[in-house]
Design an enzyme around this catalytic site. Structure first.
Site, short mmCIF file in Angstrom:
data_model
loop_
_atom_site.label_atom_id
_atom_site.label_comp_id
_atom_site.label_asym_id
_atom_site.label_seq_id
_atom_site.Cartn_x
_atom_site.Cartn_y
_atom_site.Cartn_z
N ASP A 97 0.81 -1.34 -0.02
CA ASP A 97 0.08 0.28 0.02
C ASP A 97 0.90 1.10 -0.02
O ASP A 97 2.27 1.01 0.30
CB ASP A 97 -0.99 -0.10 1.34
CG ASP A 97 -1.56 1.19 1.84
OD1 ASP A 97 -2.19 1.60 0.73
OD2 ASP A 97 -1.20 1.39 2.95
N ASP A 132 -0.05 5.07 1.16
CA ASP A 132 -0.23 6.00 2.60
C ASP A 132 -0.02 5.13 3.86
O ASP A 132 -0.88 4.32 4.05
CB ASP A 132 -1.53 6.93 2.29
CG ASP A 132 -1.15 7.93 1.22
OD1 ASP A 132 -0.84 8.98 1.42
OD2 ASP A 132 -1.60 7.59 0.06
N ASP A 192 -1.70 -0.54 5.90
CA ASP A 192 -1.85 -0.12 7.16
C ASP A 192 -3.41 0.38 7.62
O ASP A 192 -3.52 0.31 8.81
CB ASP A 192 -1.16 1.36 7.62
CG ASP A 192 -1.98 2.20 6.48
OD1 ASP A 192 -1.71 2.17 5.54
OD2 ASP A 192 -2.24 3.48 7.11
O1 LIG Z 1 -4.38 2.85 -0.40
P1 LIG Z 1 -3.52 4.19 0.17
O2 LIG Z 1 -2.33 3.98 -0.57
O3 LIG Z 1 -3.26 3.92 1.50
O4 LIG Z 1 -4.30 5.52 -0.04
C1 LIG Z 1 -5.45 5.53 0.61
C2 LIG Z 1 -5.73 6.95 0.90
O5 LIG Z 1 -4.66 7.76 1.03
C3 LIG Z 1 -4.66 9.26 1.07
O6 LIG Z 1 -5.25 9.64 2.21
C4 LIG Z 1 -4.60 9.05 3.51
O7 LIG Z 1 -3.11 9.66 3.70
C5 LIG Z 1 -3.21 11.12 3.65
C6 LIG Z 1 -1.70 11.63 3.65
O8 LIG Z 1 -1.08 11.01 4.65
C7 LIG Z 1 -3.75 11.54 4.98
O9 LIG Z 1 -3.96 13.17 5.10
C8 LIG Z 1 -5.46 11.22 5.06
O10 LIG Z 1 -6.05 11.40 6.12
C9 LIG Z 1 -5.36 9.53 4.92
O11 LIG Z 1 -6.57 9.23 4.71
C10 LIG Z 1 -4.99 9.55 0.03
O12 LIG Z 1 -5.25 11.00 -0.01
C11 LIG Z 1 -6.24 9.11 -0.69
O13 LIG Z 1 -6.56 9.25 -1.91
C12 LIG Z 1 -6.10 7.42 -0.72
O14 LIG Z 1 -7.02 6.73 -1.13
#
Ligand SMILES: O=P(O)(O)OC[C@H]1O[C@H](O[C@H]2O[C@H](CO)[C@@H](O)[C@H](O)[C@H]2O)[C@H](O)[C@@H](O)[C@@H]1O
Length: 239
Positions: free
Chosen positions: A20, A22, A188
């Site tokens: 993954d 983020d 995560d």
């Molecule tokens: O599938 P992932 O790679 O984990 O992406 C999931 C979402 O992640 C992002 O949002 C998350 O991370 C941000 C930066 O750390 C944080 O600000 C936010 O609160 C989290 O939800 C991203 O913006 C989404 O588009 C993804 O789908």
């Protein structure tokens, strides 16, 4: 670092390492556009791929181009939009009517941020003052979900997306593409749980990053430990 030996010892086998983005390859930060990779993450992925016997992919809720730009590892496969967007496959036209219905009903509290991804929509509330967040969550729960769509909860975010995708399906598709490699999924967030469940059924290895309930078999503490693990796996086998 306190990484379980069975995880470290996987380096002896040809792995399909699926990460993954983020929270796994990048620490969680306030603003999605600031989510740069954990120091050493791109280099560790490059080393893993250069080792020759492993394969690697990123499966993320972000658009492919966005995650790929953060990582800057051109040889790495990136699957976006929770498994909707594949590098070798054109996306069908977005369901703009459904997106309009959702957007028209979204709460407008200060700090709520819409991340429009063309085909899906993420509504972030990390910047909403803490005491107001439960009310935003409640308001988001009453947003209508059009037929053929679903809403998934992530870290301070609700994501509206067409049904029929998801990281579980994506992980299985990747595993089928590389049948000679042991699939390992590192993630995560709640959205990674379906990949954990799918891969555990198929004999894969699952690794939760950070705290929280999980169906994953193993756990590491942070993106920094993910990088350490990738580095170990990139070492030559038998070394
Ligand atoms: O599938 P992932 O790679 O984990 O992406 C999931 C979402 O992640 C992002 O949002 C998350 O991370 C941000 C930066 O750390 C944080 O600000 C936010 O609160 C989290 O939800 C991203 O913006 C989404 O588009 C993804 O789908």
């Amino acid at each position: 670092m306190n990484i379980a030996d069975p995880l470290l010892n996987l380096r002896e086998r040809p792995l399909l390492v699926i990460c993954d983005y983020d929270g796994t390859l990048a620490p969680i930060v306030t603003r999605p556009e600031d989510a740069v990779p954990e120091p050493g993450a791109p280099e560790a992925l490059k080393a893993l791929l250069a080792a020759g016997h492993h394969r690697a992919a990123v499966v993320t809720g972000r658009r492919v181009a966005e995650a790929a730009a953060f990582l800057n590892v051109p040889e790495l496969m990136v699957v976006g939009l929770h498994g909707m967007e594949w590098p070798d496959q054109e996306l069908h036209p977005p369901d703009t009517a459904a997106l309009q219905i959702i957007k028209a009903a979204l709460p407008d509290a200060p700090g709520v941020r819409h991340e429009e991804k063309g085909w899906t929509l993420a509504v972030h509330y990390r910047e909403v003052p803490e005491p107001d967040q439960p009310a935003v969550e409640t308001a988001l729960s009453s947003v209508p979900v059009p037929p053929g769509w679903e809403v998934i909860a992530g870290k301070k975010v609700r994501e509206f997306r067409p049904s029929g995708h998801g990281k579980g399906r994506a992980a299985l598709r990747l595993a089928a593409q590389f049948p000679g490699h042991l699939p390992v999924f590192l993630g995560d967030d709640v959205t990674d749980e379906e990949a954990f469940a799918a891969l555990r059924e198929r004999g894969g290895v699952t690794v939760k990053v950070g705290e929280g309930q999980t169906a994953a078999e193993y756990r590491v503490a942070s993106p920094a430990e993910v990088v350490a693990l990738l580095r170990v796996w990139a070492e030559p086998p038998g070394g």
